[in-house]
Scaffold this active site. Structure first.
Site, PDB file in Angstrom:
ATOM      1  N   SER A  55      -8.387  -2.607  -4.099  1.00  0.00           N
ATOM      2  CA  SER A  55      -9.115  -1.343  -4.079  1.00  0.00           C
ATOM      3  C   SER A  55     -10.096  -1.243  -5.242  1.00  0.00           C
ATOM      4  O   SER A  55     -11.244  -0.844  -5.068  1.00  0.00           O
ATOM      5  CB  SER A  55      -8.140  -0.167  -4.117  1.00  0.00           C
ATOM      6  OG  SER A  55      -7.407  -0.090  -2.921  1.00  0.00           O
ATOM      7  N   GLN A 106      -0.611   2.364  -6.384  1.00  0.00           N
ATOM      8  CA  GLN A 106      -2.067   2.493  -6.303  1.00  0.00           C
ATOM      9  C   GLN A 106      -2.755   2.029  -7.581  1.00  0.00           C
ATOM     10  O   GLN A 106      -3.849   1.462  -7.524  1.00  0.00           O
ATOM     11  CB  GLN A 106      -2.438   3.943  -6.011  1.00  0.00           C
ATOM     12  CG  GLN A 106      -2.076   4.384  -4.601  1.00  0.00           C
ATOM     13  CD  GLN A 106      -2.527   5.800  -4.320  1.00  0.00           C
ATOM     14  OE1 GLN A 106      -3.699   6.109  -4.407  1.00  0.00           O
ATOM     15  NE2 GLN A 106      -1.590   6.660  -3.993  1.00  0.00           N
ATOM     16  N   TYR A 165      -4.848   0.279   9.905  1.00  0.00           N
ATOM     17  CA  TYR A 165      -5.923  -0.484  10.502  1.00  0.00           C
ATOM     18  C   TYR A 165      -6.249   0.104  11.876  1.00  0.00           C
ATOM     19  O   TYR A 165      -5.420   0.734  12.508  1.00  0.00           O
ATOM     20  CB  TYR A 165      -5.530  -1.957  10.694  1.00  0.00           C
ATOM     21  CG  TYR A 165      -5.253  -2.666   9.403  1.00  0.00           C
ATOM     22  CD1 TYR A 165      -6.251  -3.338   8.730  1.00  0.00           C
ATOM     23  CD2 TYR A 165      -3.976  -2.673   8.855  1.00  0.00           C
ATOM     24  CE1 TYR A 165      -5.997  -3.995   7.542  1.00  0.00           C
ATOM     25  CE2 TYR A 165      -3.709  -3.321   7.667  1.00  0.00           C
ATOM     26  CZ  TYR A 165      -4.729  -3.982   7.023  1.00  0.00           C
ATOM     27  OH  TYR A 165      -4.477  -4.622   5.850  1.00  0.00           O
ATOM     28  N   ASP A 180      -3.426  -1.710  -7.514  1.00  0.00           N
ATOM     29  CA  ASP A 180      -4.115  -2.220  -6.324  1.00  0.00           C
ATOM     30  C   ASP A 180      -5.439  -2.866  -6.712  1.00  0.00           C
ATOM     31  O   ASP A 180      -6.477  -2.207  -6.812  1.00  0.00           O
ATOM     32  CB  ASP A 180      -4.339  -1.073  -5.341  1.00  0.00           C
ATOM     33  CG  ASP A 180      -4.743  -1.567  -3.966  1.00  0.00           C
ATOM     34  OD1 ASP A 180      -5.100  -2.761  -3.859  1.00  0.00           O
ATOM     35  OD2 ASP A 180      -4.716  -0.785  -3.012  1.00  0.00           O
ATOM     36  N   ARG A 227       0.842  -1.200   0.000  1.00  0.00           N
ATOM     37  CA  ARG A 227       0.000   0.000   0.000  1.00  0.00           C
ATOM     38  C   ARG A 227       0.877   1.250   0.000  1.00  0.00           C
ATOM     39  O   ARG A 227       0.999   1.938   1.006  1.00  0.00           O
ATOM     40  CB  ARG A 227      -0.928  -0.035   1.213  1.00  0.00           C
ATOM     41  CG  ARG A 227      -1.877  -1.237   1.217  1.00  0.00           C
ATOM     42  CD  ARG A 227      -2.764  -1.197  -0.025  1.00  0.00           C
ATOM     43  NE  ARG A 227      -3.626  -2.351  -0.122  1.00  0.00           N
ATOM     44  CZ  ARG A 227      -4.831  -2.445   0.456  1.00  0.00           C
ATOM     45  NH1 ARG A 227      -5.267  -1.482   1.218  1.00  0.00           N
ATOM     46  NH2 ARG A 227      -5.575  -3.515   0.278  1.00  0.00           N
TER      47      ARG A 227
END
Length: 739
Positions: A313, A307, A411, A310, A302
């Site tokens: 996502s 990105q 998280y 990903d 990440r």
């Protein structure tokens, strides 16, 4: 602003980066809502070659995605990341709130280029200022429509010319292709997605990568064999032929052991693996034994430059959007509030639990349909994003624990039992008011946490809907049946679908293919024209599970670390609530009659006994000095312990000098000089000697300690005043040779 600029005939185009916005695809939604014409909106790949012809490029809030360091500095954290090449324009204007760094945590060299100007301030305010400057230009609607028509016609003509030129080049491009990538039908018959689409295959062929696809692989997603053949793809009748012909295999689902067996040694397989699970580890060992290189697309680090690769996502966004569609279909009522001649109907109330990519996509879709959306996440940094999409962010009134801290991992942190109870109570109370609940907390490699218990479901009104996006990993609802839709208590519909992205096969295949294109371009450097699994590259290292008959999973922790500052918002794809068992309390922490603890009572009894013994057996002088020592402890505590660390230097420098004077007065407190020396070392501020003065023999222990104390106090006196003087100079302004 674009309308006013286009009125006099100025050509205006919008350039959109693939990861611009608060979540993938968010910027496209915002432009559509602002009624920006689709024909003047261009993707990064389409617009980059035209920046050199632009007179002016206006950058609205972007940072990392327009940073030249991605292409000019090989040591940059974002080196190799695709960016909008706005700096090639004749003039650029960057509109930002401040010069703060972006997600990658590095400076943007664009801001300091000679052809760039910075326009700092609130976006709404600065745009209003620009509009006021353009107010003298009156948009002419007819001319504007003509301009749009002309732009559309010229764009269509350009597309036709490019297509014709490409078709003529296909034989030559196929002959010089250095890599063949295979696509087969997925084993699971319920899977409708395909790992590659024709438009992306066309772009890859221009880069020297040819697609070999099994016949019918794209049928369920709306891509025929003919659409692949027209862009230069090879069509094979069986999966075995695809495996034999290809160097790399792309899959959209995890491979089966049989699929690994039919791959030849030296091949590379790129697909979801879930390497953190037992099943994933079995695949890793299988691939190692078979001599296959294995890359897990669900383990992409990440970081900023990854990105556009990903997969989690991009597919989560689709799942969140589709969840609202499924909920709307099952709800069978208006989501938007309606007032008609046939009656008034209130807007539906939707609760979204978890504000990652899927959660934000669900919020955006539900708000656009007119629902009243509430959202909850343990991370408070999601609040701004939820509200920007039109949702209401719910918070807990919680004291004693800082809500939303992620510990820098992206998280939520481990929560206490008390937090967990309040969270469950919040959901239980919200269930009494909402009509639709969408849960999105799926944790790769682990069972999804239970967020909705039976008690909360019982509070839902008849006709309510629960969409559990974590059903594939057990579900966030206690009553979810993975892969099924069932009616609970003849009142609440619980949808545990595990194939929501597959229900939008065309769109999800397109987004997955874009992810694969970005990954293949990273694996195949332009200057080498071959597949290179570069383990020095953090993105490749993070997702590589097996290479050269060696299992390389898990990657080192540094691979997944971001260079962004701690205050920077991180990727919001996942959200984790874990509660732990409270540690068993000791006997001394138990309270007596709810007034005090057993430990406090024992401490008081001990002190009373200590002073009683002291009063009977200790000399009076010792008792006096002990009292002074206790008072010095209180004074030192308030002067040092309770003072902010930032104030230590100015306060300590002066107080140390004064404490040294106190010590000098107490030099002849000979019989108690040992106690005084300990105070000088440990308290460091107030030094107390004995009250009674006494003389001592030369060379005695007290005499030696006294001399040592003089030396220590001298350091305090002169050093304290020296530091104070230097700090005072910092606040004096120099003027014409004097200060």
């Amino acid at each position: 602003m674009a309308t006013r600029l286009r009125a006099p005939g100025i050509s205006v185009r919008f350039a959109v980066h693939p990861v611009a916005g608060r979540l993938p695809g968010h910027m496209n939604v915002l432009l559509a809502e602002a009624k920006v014409p689709y024909n003047i909106t261009f993707s990064m790949d389409d617009i980059n070659s035209e920046f050199s012809e632009c007179d002016l490029a206006i950058v609205l809030g972007a940072n990392d995605i327009v940073n030249p360091s991605a292409q000019t500095d090989q040591n940059s954290p974002i080196a190799g990341m695709p960016v909008l090449q706005v700096w090639k324009a004749k003039q650029t204007i960057c509109m930002k709130r401040s010069l703060n760094v972006g997600y990658a945590g590095i400076d943007n060299s664009l801001f300091y280029m000679p052809n760039n100007s910075m326009f700092l301030g609130d976006a709404k305010t600065t745009l209003e200022q620009l509009l006021s400057l353009l107010s003298t230009t009156t948009p002419a609607s007819d001319d504007n429509n003509n301009t749009e028509t002309t732009d559309l016609e010229s764009q269509q003509k350009k597309i036709e010319e490019e297509s014709t030129a490409f078709f003529e080049q296909i034989p030559d491009l196929q002959s010089i292709a250095f890599l063949k990538v295979g696509i087969c039908k997925e084993i699971d018959e319920r899977e409708k997605r395909v790992a590659m689409v024709p438009e992306v295959a066309k772009s890859l062929l221009k880069s020297g990568i040819q697609i070999v696809i099994e016949s019918g692989a794209g049928d369920n997603a709306g891509f025929s064999n003919g659409s692949y053949a027209t862009v230069g793809c090879q069509i094979k009748d069986t999966a075995r032929e695809v495996y034999d012909t290809s160097d790399v295999i792309l899959k959209i689902q995890a491979p089966t052991p049989n699929e690994i067996d039919v791959l030849g040694a030296g091949k590379t397989l790129i697909s979801p693996i879930s390497p953190q699970t037992d099943a994933g580890m079995e695949l890793l060992h299988k691939a190692r034994d078979a001599g296959i290189n294995l890359l897990a697309v669900d383990a992409v680090p990440r970081v900023s430059r990854a990105q556009n690769m990903d997969v989690l996502s991009s597919q989560a966004k689709l799942a969140g959007y589709r969840a609202v569609v499924e909920a709307s279909n099952a709800y069978q009522r208006f989501l938007r509030g309606e007032v008609t001649s046939a009656g008034s109907f209130p807007a539906a109330k939707v609760l979204v639990i978890g504000c990652g990519v899927a959660g934000l996509a669900a919020i955006s879709a539900a708000v656009s349909l007119g629902a009243v959306v509430r959202a909850f996440d343990t991370r408070l940094d999601c609040k701004e994003e939820v509200e920007s999409l039109g949702g209401i962010f719910l918070t807990l009134n919680f004291n004693g624990e800082e809500e939303g801290d992620t510990g820098g991992t992206g998280y939520a942190k481990v929560m206490s039992d008390e937090f967990y109870k309040k969270e469950m109570n919040l959901f239980k109370e919200q269930a009494k008011e909402v009509n639709i609940i969408i849960t999105t907390t799926a944790i790769p490699g682990r069972r999804a946490p239970i967020l909705l218990k039976k008690e909360a479901v019982d509070n839902l009104a008849p006709g309510a809907i629960i969409i559990d996006l974590a059903a594939s990993t057990g579900g966030n609802c206690e009553l979810t049946r993975p892969g099924e839709t069932h009616l609970y208590d003849n009142r609440v519909t619980i949808i545990g679908a595990t194939d929501l992205p597959s229900r939008m096969a065309y769109q999800s295949s397109y987004m997955y293919a874009n992810n694969m294109q970005a990954l293949l371009e990273l694996l195949c450097p332009k200057d080498e024209r071959k597949l290179v699994i570069n383990m020095e590259d953090s993105v490749i290292r993070g997702m590589t599970c097996v290479v050269d008959n060696t299992i390389t999973w898990p990657p080192p922790p540094s691979v997944n670390q971001t260079h962004a500052a701690k205050t920077t918002t991180q990727k919001k794809d996942d959200f984790l609530i874990v509660h732990h068992e409270r540690k068993s309390s000791s006997v001394f922490s138990k309270r007596i009659f709810d007034l005090t603890t057993i430990g406090e009572v024992c401490t008081i009894i001990f002190l009373i006994g200590f002073f009683i013994v002291l009063g009977f057996f200790a000399p009076v002088s010792f008792v006096n000095q002990l009292l002074y020592f206790i008072l010095a402890g209180f004074l030192g505590s308030y002067l040092i312990w309770d003072v902010e660390p930032a104030l230590f230097s100015p306060l300590m420098s002066t107080s140390n000098s004064l404490s040294g004077k106190d010590l000098f007065v107490s030099l002849r407190f000979c019989s108690y000089l040992i106690l005084t020396f300990q105070c000088a070392i440990f308290l460091g501020v107030v030094i107390l000697g004995g009250i009674l003065m006494a003389s001592s023999d030369s060379g005695s222990a007290t005499n030696v300690l006294g001399c040592t104390a003089i030396f220590v106090s001298a350091i305090n006196v002169f050093g304290g005043f020296a530091v104070s003087y230097r700090m005072l100079l910092m606040f004096k302004k120099e003027t014409k040779g004097t200060s």
